[in-house]
Write a protein that holds these residues in place. Structure first.
Motif, PDB file in Angstrom:
ATOM      1  N   THR A   1      50.146 -69.196  12.453  1.00 12.73           N
ATOM      2  CA  THR A   1      49.925 -69.906  11.218  1.00 12.73           C
ATOM      3  C   THR A   1      50.573 -69.496   9.991  1.00 12.73           C
ATOM      4  N   GLU A   2      50.937 -70.274   9.251  1.00 15.00           N
ATOM      5  CA  GLU A   2      51.649 -69.848   7.877  1.00 15.00           C
ATOM      6  C   GLU A   2      50.960 -70.637   6.957  1.00 15.00           C
ATOM      7  N   THR A   3      51.035 -70.049   5.523  1.00 10.41           N
ATOM      8  CA  THR A   3      50.385 -70.587   4.700  1.00 10.41           C
ATOM      9  C   THR A   3      51.648 -71.418   3.742  1.00 10.41           C
ATOM     10  N   VAL A   4      51.285 -72.639   3.528  1.00  7.41           N
ATOM     11  CA  VAL A   4      52.131 -73.574   2.843  1.00  7.41           C
ATOM     12  C   VAL A   4      51.767 -73.863   1.609  1.00  7.41           C
ATOM     13  N   ALA A   5      52.517 -74.035   0.494  1.00  6.45           N
ATOM     14  CA  ALA A   5      52.121 -74.454  -0.907  1.00  6.45           C
ATOM     15  C   ALA A   5      52.392 -76.004  -0.849  1.00  6.45           C
ATOM     16  N   GLY A   6      51.766 -76.564  -1.942  1.00  8.25           N
ATOM     17  CA  GLY A   6      52.071 -77.932  -2.119  1.00  8.25           C
ATOM     18  C   GLY A   6      51.485 -78.940  -1.341  1.00  8.25           C
ATOM     19  N   MET A   7      52.090 -79.850  -0.804  1.00  2.30           N
ATOM     20  CA  MET A   7      51.569 -80.760   0.145  1.00  2.30           C
ATOM     21  C   MET A   7      50.682 -81.887  -0.510  1.00  2.30           C
ATOM     22  N   GLY A   8      50.816 -81.866  -1.871  1.00  2.00           N
ATOM     23  CA  GLY A   8      49.607 -82.612  -2.637  1.00  2.00           C
ATOM     24  C   GLY A   8      48.368 -82.187  -2.838  1.00  2.00           C
TER      25      GLY A   8
ATOM     26  N   ALA B   1      59.011 -80.000  16.964  1.00  2.73           N
ATOM     27  CA  ALA B   1      58.945 -78.937  16.271  1.00  2.73           C
ATOM     28  C   ALA B   1      57.750 -77.882  16.644  1.00  2.73           C
ATOM     29  N   GLY B   2      56.711 -78.685  17.218  1.00  2.36           N
ATOM     30  CA  GLY B   2      55.632 -77.870  17.636  1.00  2.36           C
ATOM     31  C   GLY B   2      54.337 -78.061  16.545  1.00  2.36           C
ATOM     32  N   ASN B   3      54.349 -78.836  15.540  1.00  2.00           N
ATOM     33  CA  ASN B   3      53.577 -78.864  14.487  1.00  2.00           C
ATOM     34  C   ASN B   3      52.036 -79.359  14.988  1.00  2.00           C
ATOM     35  N   LEU B   4      51.170 -78.568  15.091  1.00  2.00           N
ATOM     36  CA  LEU B   4      49.982 -78.891  15.597  1.00  2.00           C
ATOM     37  C   LEU B   4      48.990 -79.504  14.442  1.00  2.00           C
ATOM     38  N   ASP B   5      49.526 -79.741  13.469  1.00  2.10           N
ATOM     39  CA  ASP B   5      49.045 -80.649  12.334  1.00  2.10           C
ATOM     40  C   ASP B   5      49.417 -82.144  12.189  1.00  2.10           C
ATOM     41  N   ALA B   6      50.503 -82.306  13.192  1.00  3.65           N
ATOM     42  CA  ALA B   6      51.088 -83.582  13.047  1.00  3.65           C
ATOM     43  C   ALA B   6      50.228 -84.881  13.025  1.00  3.65           C
ATOM     44  N   ALA B   7      49.208 -84.685  13.838  1.00  3.94           N
ATOM     45  CA  ALA B   7      48.333 -85.941  14.051  1.00  3.94           C
ATOM     46  C   ALA B   7      46.871 -85.419  13.641  1.00  3.94           C
TER      47      ALA B   7
END
Length: 396
Positions: free
Chosen positions: A191-198, A268-274
């Motif tokens: 898990t990583e914290t990301v900024a932005g994304m609206g 890429a293994g993104n579990l937030d993709a859907a």
């Protein structure tokens, strides 16, 4: 087993050992040795707490004693022949894995033949070697693979990195191979914290660990499913996705959109993709991976640093088959019913008595069902049936 059968087997086991040159395991003089003789009665008697010095020359011991089973310890000790165990002064142990065909979840010992049981066990062995190579990083030189002569296979790991592992550490290895204790896909994610994304506040992004271990196994299935969805008609792909628990029409449509329009996110293994549907799908793929890829090893064997294990090159007293060391390139083609039949028992025929019909399966060149009564059979078949308690030696 009557006296005539017992003495016949004991004599022929001795003949085998006279013809054999059995290699000692590494650090043989630091290991405990044990054996089970051909004794009268229904039970068996284990004689253990012996050092190699107690036995003397191994070849001479085997010829003179003609044991039914022979063992040496996974552990190494300062004084292997003493007792109790704590007085032996433990130095370290091989990491040993035991696979028994009749303990596999997909094997029914009552319905499956001996050959079918051993075939399933070889599949489990190959999965275990995959774990040891891919997940733990052991190379072939550090792994010794042995057909047990009975129900399955043994794998010995001999490297300094495992020698002094205690029971708890060995149990963790067992649980990893079993897929036990990883009941949530979150254990396989970072898990990583990301900024932005609206958003006005930072968000957390969950990514499946794809570089190895159980995360890689889940990711492989996720990628394979994505590829299947991409090549299917939309209606069929939606139906395929809806087959997963908790994935309804809306969730299937969301997953389909992601897999066909943004597959790079899945790869890429993104579990937030859907959204919430990706981790729900990944959780079920993890459960599928555990069911299909885990290896049902015998936990007490691996965790016991004092365990005795069969000596390669010896005979298994419950089958008459050879405890056979295997090179890694031999495993796929290895056939226990040809390659583990001792040459001592290949050329002669003997008379045996059976009280009930015996479904032989396949040993050596014979593949038939033997009816009740008195029969002449290839000696390897007779030894196998007598050792398993399915026949007795007929009078001459």
């Amino acid at each position: 087993m009557n006296e005539r059968t017992r003495e016949y087997l004991r004599g022929r086991f001795g003949d085998h050992y006279r013809r054999s040159d059995i290699a000692l395991p590494p650090a043989a003089s630091a290991r405990e040795w044990g054996f089970i003789p051909f004794t009268a009665g229904p039970g068996t008697t284990m004689i253990r707490h012996k050092s190699l010095l107690d036995l003397g020359d191994l070849s001479a011991f085997l010829v003179d004693t003609c044991p039914r089973h022979v063992y040496f310890s996974a552990g190494q000790y300062d004084d292997p022949g003493t007792r109790p165990m704590e007085d032996k002064e433990w130095r370290g142990s091989d990491l040993v894995f035991d696979l028994d065909g009749d303990h596999l979840p997909n094997v029914d010992p009552e319905a499956d033949t001996y050959a079918e049981m051993l075939s399933a066990c070889k599949d489990a062995l190959l999965r275990l070697l995959g774990f040891l190579h891919d997940d733990f990083g052991f190379d072939s030189e550090q792994l010794s693979v042995v057909f047990s002569g009975g129900r399955g296979y043994h794998v010995h790991v001999r490297t300094e990195s495992v020698r002094t592992l205690g029971r708890d550490a060995r149990r963790e290895i067992v649980e990893y191979v079993l897929g036990a204790g990883i009941d949530d896909i979150d254990r396989l994610t970072r898990t990583e914290t990301v900024a932005g994304m609206g958003r006005s506040t930072p968000a957390e992004k969950k990514t499946l660990k794809t570089d190895g271990g159980w995360g890689r196994r889940v990711h492989d299935r996720l990628v394979a499913l994505t590829e299947s969805v991409q090549t299917a008609e939309k209606a069929g792909a939606i139906e395929q996705l809806r087959a997963f628990d908790g994935i309804g029409e809306k969730g299937a449509a969301k997953l389909y959109e992601t897999m066909t329009e943004r597959p790079a996110e899945i790869i890429a293994g993104n579990l937030d993709a859907a959204g919430r549907y990706t981790p729900k799908l990944a959780q079920q793929l993890f459960e599928q991976a555990v069911a299909e890829d885990s290896v049902p090893i015998d936990e007490p064997v691996t965790t016991d640093v004092n365990r005795l294990i069969r000596l390669p090159g010896s005979l298994h007293g419950g089958s008459g088959l050879l405890v056979t060391p295997l090179d890694h390139e031999e495993i796929e083609a290895f056939d226990p019913f040809e390659d583990a039949v001792p040459s001592t028992f290949e050329d002669a025929e003997i008379r045996i008595e059976t009280e009930q019909a015996v479904e032989l399966g396949r040993i050596g060149e014979e593949r038939d069902k033997i009816p009740a009564g008195n029969h002449t059979v290839q000696e390897s078949v007779g030894v196998f049936l007598m050792a398993r308690g399915r026949a007795e030696k007929a009078p001459e």
